[in-house]
Design an enzyme around this catalytic site. Sequence first.
Site, PDB file in Angstrom:
ATOM      1  N   GLN A   1      -5.039   5.643  -0.346  1.00  0.00           N
ATOM      2  CA  GLN A   1      -4.265   6.190  -1.463  1.00  0.00           C
ATOM      3  C   GLN A   1      -5.066   6.350  -2.746  1.00  0.00           C
ATOM      4  O   GLN A   1      -4.698   7.134  -3.609  1.00  0.00           O
ATOM      5  CB  GLN A   1      -3.033   5.309  -1.706  1.00  0.00           C
ATOM      6  CG  GLN A   1      -2.072   5.355  -0.530  1.00  0.00           C
ATOM      7  CD  GLN A   1      -0.829   4.522  -0.779  1.00  0.00           C
ATOM      8  OE1 GLN A   1      -0.815   3.343  -0.475  1.00  0.00           O
ATOM      9  NE2 GLN A   1       0.202   5.113  -1.347  1.00  0.00           N
TER      10      GLN A   1
ATOM     11  N   HIS B   1      -5.616  16.888   6.976  1.00  0.00           N
ATOM     12  CA  HIS B   1      -6.398  18.110   7.193  1.00  0.00           C
ATOM     13  C   HIS B   1      -5.754  19.021   8.240  1.00  0.00           C
ATOM     14  O   HIS B   1      -5.757  20.240   8.099  1.00  0.00           O
ATOM     15  CB  HIS B   1      -7.835  17.754   7.616  1.00  0.00           C
ATOM     16  CG  HIS B   1      -8.582  17.024   6.531  1.00  0.00           C
ATOM     17  ND1 HIS B   1      -9.646  16.197   6.765  1.00  0.00           N
ATOM     18  CD2 HIS B   1      -8.384  16.990   5.188  1.00  0.00           C
ATOM     19  CE1 HIS B   1     -10.087  15.687   5.619  1.00  0.00           C
ATOM     20  NE2 HIS B   1      -9.330  16.159   4.650  1.00  0.00           N
TER      21      HIS B   1
ATOM     22  N   TYR C   1      11.351  -2.444  -2.273  1.00  0.00           N
ATOM     23  CA  TYR C   1      11.563  -1.407  -3.271  1.00  0.00           C
ATOM     24  C   TYR C   1      13.044  -1.161  -3.531  1.00  0.00           C
ATOM     25  O   TYR C   1      13.472  -0.975  -4.646  1.00  0.00           O
ATOM     26  CB  TYR C   1      10.893  -0.099  -2.816  1.00  0.00           C
ATOM     27  CG  TYR C   1       9.379  -0.178  -2.855  1.00  0.00           C
ATOM     28  CD1 TYR C   1       8.686   0.110  -4.023  1.00  0.00           C
ATOM     29  CD2 TYR C   1       8.647  -0.577  -1.748  1.00  0.00           C
ATOM     30  CE1 TYR C   1       7.302   0.035  -4.076  1.00  0.00           C
ATOM     31  CE2 TYR C   1       7.260  -0.666  -1.794  1.00  0.00           C
ATOM     32  CZ  TYR C   1       6.599  -0.354  -2.961  1.00  0.00           C
ATOM     33  OH  TYR C   1       5.228  -0.445  -3.017  1.00  0.00           O
TER      34      TYR C   1
ATOM     35  N   HIS D   1      -4.317  -0.871   6.230  1.00  0.00           N
ATOM     36  CA  HIS D   1      -3.202  -0.302   5.477  1.00  0.00           C
ATOM     37  C   HIS D   1      -3.043   1.149   5.956  1.00  0.00           C
ATOM     38  O   HIS D   1      -3.279   2.097   5.213  1.00  0.00           O
ATOM     39  CB  HIS D   1      -3.476  -0.394   3.972  1.00  0.00           C
ATOM     40  CG  HIS D   1      -2.249  -0.271   3.115  1.00  0.00           C
ATOM     41  ND1 HIS D   1      -1.853  -1.231   2.213  1.00  0.00           N
ATOM     42  CD2 HIS D   1      -1.327   0.710   3.027  1.00  0.00           C
ATOM     43  CE1 HIS D   1      -0.736  -0.842   1.595  1.00  0.00           C
ATOM     44  NE2 HIS D   1      -0.407   0.339   2.070  1.00  0.00           N
TER      45      HIS D   1
ATOM     46  N   ASN E   1       7.237  -6.660   0.962  1.00  0.00           N
ATOM     47  CA  ASN E   1       7.226  -5.480   0.094  1.00  0.00           C
ATOM     48  C   ASN E   1       8.671  -5.035  -0.028  1.00  0.00           C
ATOM     49  O   ASN E   1       9.313  -4.754   0.990  1.00  0.00           O
ATOM     50  CB  ASN E   1       6.429  -4.330   0.717  1.00  0.00           C
ATOM     51  CG  ASN E   1       4.931  -4.626   0.779  1.00  0.00           C
ATOM     52  OD1 ASN E   1       4.469  -5.646   0.272  1.00  0.00           O
ATOM     53  ND2 ASN E   1       4.185  -3.719   1.387  1.00  0.00           N
TER      54      ASN E   1
ATOM     55  N   ARG F   1      -4.485  -6.901  -5.121  1.00  0.00           N
ATOM     56  CA  ARG F   1      -4.365  -6.630  -3.689  1.00  0.00           C
ATOM     57  C   ARG F   1      -4.907  -5.233  -3.408  1.00  0.00           C
ATOM     58  O   ARG F   1      -4.435  -4.264  -4.005  1.00  0.00           O
ATOM     59  CB  ARG F   1      -2.888  -6.740  -3.266  1.00  0.00           C
ATOM     60  CG  ARG F   1      -2.690  -6.403  -1.825  1.00  0.00           C
ATOM     61  CD  ARG F   1      -1.271  -6.637  -1.293  1.00  0.00           C
ATOM     62  NE  ARG F   1      -1.288  -6.102   0.055  1.00  0.00           N
ATOM     63  CZ  ARG F   1      -0.435  -5.212   0.531  1.00  0.00           C
ATOM     64  NH1 ARG F   1       0.578  -4.788  -0.195  1.00  0.00           N
ATOM     65  NH2 ARG F   1      -0.568  -4.741   1.748  1.00  0.00           N
TER      66      ARG F   1
ATOM     67  N   ASP G   1      -8.443  13.286  -0.069  1.00  0.00           N
ATOM     68  CA  ASP G   1      -9.899  13.539  -0.089  1.00  0.00           C
ATOM     69  C   ASP G   1     -10.545  12.993  -1.362  1.00  0.00           C
ATOM     70  O   ASP G   1     -11.658  12.472  -1.330  1.00  0.00           O
ATOM     71  CB  ASP G   1     -10.196  15.042   0.008  1.00  0.00           C
ATOM     72  CG  ASP G   1      -9.888  15.604   1.395  1.00  0.00           C
ATOM     73  OD1 ASP G   1      -9.443  14.832   2.277  1.00  0.00           O
ATOM     74  OD2 ASP G   1     -10.087  16.823   1.589  1.00  0.00           O
TER      75      ASP G   1
ATOM     76  N   GLU H   1       4.371  -6.088  -2.763  1.00  0.00           N
ATOM     77  CA  GLU H   1       4.557  -4.769  -3.391  1.00  0.00           C
ATOM     78  C   GLU H   1       5.961  -4.688  -3.967  1.00  0.00           C
ATOM     79  O   GLU H   1       6.926  -5.149  -3.346  1.00  0.00           O
ATOM     80  CB  GLU H   1       4.429  -3.610  -2.384  1.00  0.00           C
ATOM     81  CG  GLU H   1       3.038  -3.319  -1.917  1.00  0.00           C
ATOM     82  CD  GLU H   1       2.974  -2.142  -0.935  1.00  0.00           C
ATOM     83  OE1 GLU H   1       3.867  -1.262  -0.969  1.00  0.00           O
ATOM     84  OE2 GLU H   1       2.031  -2.121  -0.134  1.00  0.00           O
TER      85      GLU H   1
ATOM     86  N   ASN I   1      -0.563  -4.119   6.924  1.00  0.00           N
ATOM     87  CA  ASN I   1       0.427  -3.800   5.907  1.00  0.00           C
ATOM     88  C   ASN I   1       1.595  -3.034   6.514  1.00  0.00           C
ATOM     89  O   ASN I   1       1.392  -2.018   7.173  1.00  0.00           O
ATOM     90  CB  ASN I   1      -0.185  -2.919   4.817  1.00  0.00           C
ATOM     91  CG  ASN I   1       0.874  -2.462   3.822  1.00  0.00           C
ATOM     92  OD1 ASN I   1       1.363  -3.252   3.025  1.00  0.00           O
ATOM     93  ND2 ASN I   1       1.262  -1.199   3.899  1.00  0.00           N
ATOM     94  N   GLU I   2       2.804  -3.492   6.274  1.00  0.00           N
ATOM     95  CA  GLU I   2       4.027  -2.779   6.668  1.00  0.00           C
ATOM     96  C   GLU I   2       3.950  -2.223   8.089  1.00  0.00           C
ATOM     97  O   GLU I   2       4.043  -1.011   8.309  1.00  0.00           O
ATOM     98  CB  GLU I   2       4.328  -1.639   5.676  1.00  0.00           C
ATOM     99  CG  GLU I   2       4.640  -2.131   4.282  1.00  0.00           C
ATOM    100  CD  GLU I   2       5.205  -1.032   3.365  1.00  0.00           C
ATOM    101  OE1 GLU I   2       5.376   0.111   3.822  1.00  0.00           O
ATOM    102  OE2 GLU I   2       5.487  -1.340   2.189  1.00  0.00           O
TER     103      GLU I   2
END
Length: 500
Positions: A44, A64, A333, A146, A331, A101, A76, A402, A190-191
């Site tokens: 990310q 891509h 949200y 991740h 995590n 992290r 990219d 998160e 992760n997740e």
Amino acid sequence: MKTTILLVSTFLLLVQARYEDDYVVNNRTFPKGFKFGTASAAYQIEGAWNEDGKGENVWDRSTHLYPEKNSNATGDVTSDAYHKWEEDVELLKGLGVSAYRFSIAWSRVLPKGFANESNPAGVTYYKNLIAGLKKYNIEPLVTMHHWDLPTALEDLGGFLNSDIQEWFVDYARFLFETFGDDVKEWVTFNEPKQTCDQGYGSGVLAPNIVSLGIKNYICGHNLIIAHGKAYRLYDKEFRAKQQGRVTMVVDSNWFEPASNSTEDVEASERSLLFTYGWFAHPIVYGDYPEIMKVRIANRSKLEGFNSSRLPSFTDEEKQIINGTADFMTVNIYTSSVAQAIPEPDITPLDPKRDLDIGAHIYQPDDWEKTITDWFKVVPWGARKLVKWISDTYGHPEIIITENGYHDNGTVINDLNTRGRYYKLYLSNLLDAIYYDNVNLTGYMAWSLTDDFEWQYGYNIQLGLYHVDFSSLNRTRTPKESSTYYRKVVTTSCLVDTCVE
Ligand SMILES: *[C@@H]1O[C@H](CO)[C@@H](O)[C@H](O)[C@H]1NC(C)=O
Ligand SMILES: *[C@@H]1O[C@H](CO)[C@@H](O)[C@H](O)[C@H]1NC(C)=O
Ligand SMILES: *[C@@H]1O[C@H](CO)[C@@H](O)[C@H](O)[C@H]1NC(C)=O
Ligand SMILES: *[C@@H]1O[C@H](CO)[C@@H](O)[C@H](O)[C@H]1NC(C)=O
Ligand SMILES: *[C@@H]1O[C@H](CO)[C@@H](O)[C@H](O)[C@H]1NC(C)=O
Ligand SMILES: *[C@@H]1O[C@H](CO)[C@@H](O)[C@H](O)[C@H]1NC(C)=O
Ligand SMILES: *[C@@H]1O[C@H](CO)[C@@H](O)[C@H](O)[C@H]1NC(C)=O
Ligand SMILES: *[C@@H]1O[C@H](CO)[C@@H](O)[C@H](O)[C@H]1NC(C)=O
Ligand SMILES: *[C@@H]1O[C@H](CO)[C@@H](O)[C@H](O)[C@H]1NC(C)=O
Ligand SMILES: *[C@@H]1O[C@H](CO)[C@@H](O)[C@H](O)[C@H]1NC(C)=O
């Protein structure tokens, strides 16, 4: 004695305070030693997708090959942290955080995925980053995977090939050997729910394989055993010397029962077990939640499968995975409502994971919304979720790995949106510490800077620092929320004045 009575009555008063409109922000301080940090992920933020010997990963390939699945965007370059990491470390220093992290891109250090061929430039990048953090006493909390599996391994079946258990152990060994003297907090995956449900179920995320209710469970199974084997490796060869800790990062919504009926309360519990428990039960208790095993086996049979779509662990595997979280994480949200429904129909040989749960899961229209329809602002859900984790897993230490708020990325004066979100979520978490006896020891805000947000590309952003993606320099500008977070981090207090 008097003090005790006073404390008890304050306690009762606050416990009774309702969550909604009359909610009062907690004015206690976070416990001494509480770790505030921010979180990020390699794909990310790093960019430099093919620089200095980095190999291709499943996200490079997906963005891509399938731009339409990724909002016509790629990672990219993104926020270019590969080149701008020093600036980002200065931002962390400025925030005053004690932890950061981040994730290591597997294909940057092992371009073809296997540990017999490493990339010195990739290793140097992370060595420099870790040294930069340690110079400011910022503790690295490092995620090994991740979501960015090297395509060399995906081409061999990725998480659907049980060999991934050994590929991952070799990778983990490489990381422990290379970075383990400086990294004391490791996250294997992760997740995993997203890796598996979206990567090998709905196909929304790389590697974009569609197989609802079958391959997502196979993915989860191999991933859990890979985690367990990496944990045992740490025990056997590194723990005594390096004295670190290993865990997995699991994500979940809180699922509020639609009513107080037994059926809805059970639907809520079931949703939590199918979401958080899918991964947490195996690594804490050594097996999937009983309800998951029974429901999926039942439905598989009726659907015409010869065996359960949920694979089962052998006794040896149970021993390997049992008790492999040195601390727990989540995590979070947003939250949802779970409502009981009649047993969902069976479609022969066409399973759906959602139907396996057997609950209607939704978000009420009158919950506060953001710019996406799946993300409602539900601060009290965070308190209920950490309390549920604490109650369900024997009062473990928990770190929020998160939490954050998303908008369209143009808003710098976000004090009343993102800043308020942080204040209310943190306040509910502080309530959990003081009134629910939850052993919460850290909080990683997502995210330090704006970044590439997976299938949303650059259309949603969660950074404390704005990134100008149209400038070559990828200029970082503080948002107002960063000022608020700095205040919280440096004073351990969410409001103007805190009581001790
Ligand atoms: C991506 O680009 C294509 C072709 O220009 C366009 O039709 C499509 O709407 C775009 N999709 C998104 C999500 O921006
Ligand atoms: C590394 O290991 C893989 C898998 O065993 C093998 O295919 C490859 O040839 C090896 N590469 C080198 C450089 O030894
Ligand atoms: C469930 O019961 C609690 C306490 O008795 C009450 O506060 C809450 O509003 C009820 N929830 C629903 C959805 O009826
Ligand atoms: C996991 O370990 C605990 C403690 O040793 C034990 O009680 C439990 O039965 C084990 N779980 C499984 C599934 O073997
Ligand atoms: C599983 O199937 C058995 C036998 O058909 C049934 O008695 C049981 O209630 C089912 N359990 C669940 C959780 O669906
Ligand atoms: C079930 O087993 C039979 C016999 O081994 C096999 O022919 C059939 O394809 C299997 N069905 C499924 C859905 O796996
Ligand atoms: C929280 O967990 C840590 C690590 O296990 C432990 O040292 C500490 O005593 C626990 N605190 C509480 C309040 O339970
Ligand atoms: C982004 O959101 C802000 C605040 O809601 C709004 O003022 C602005 O017009 C939006 N910008 C775009 C490009 O959608
Ligand atoms: C690049 O951005 C940083 C902030 O991210 C800023 O301090 C610096 O002045 C910018 N450099 C140029 C040449 O614009
Ligand atoms: C802290 O909050 C409590 C409860 O809302 C309130 O009674 C007290 O006056 C507050 N203290 C300060 C210093 O704001």
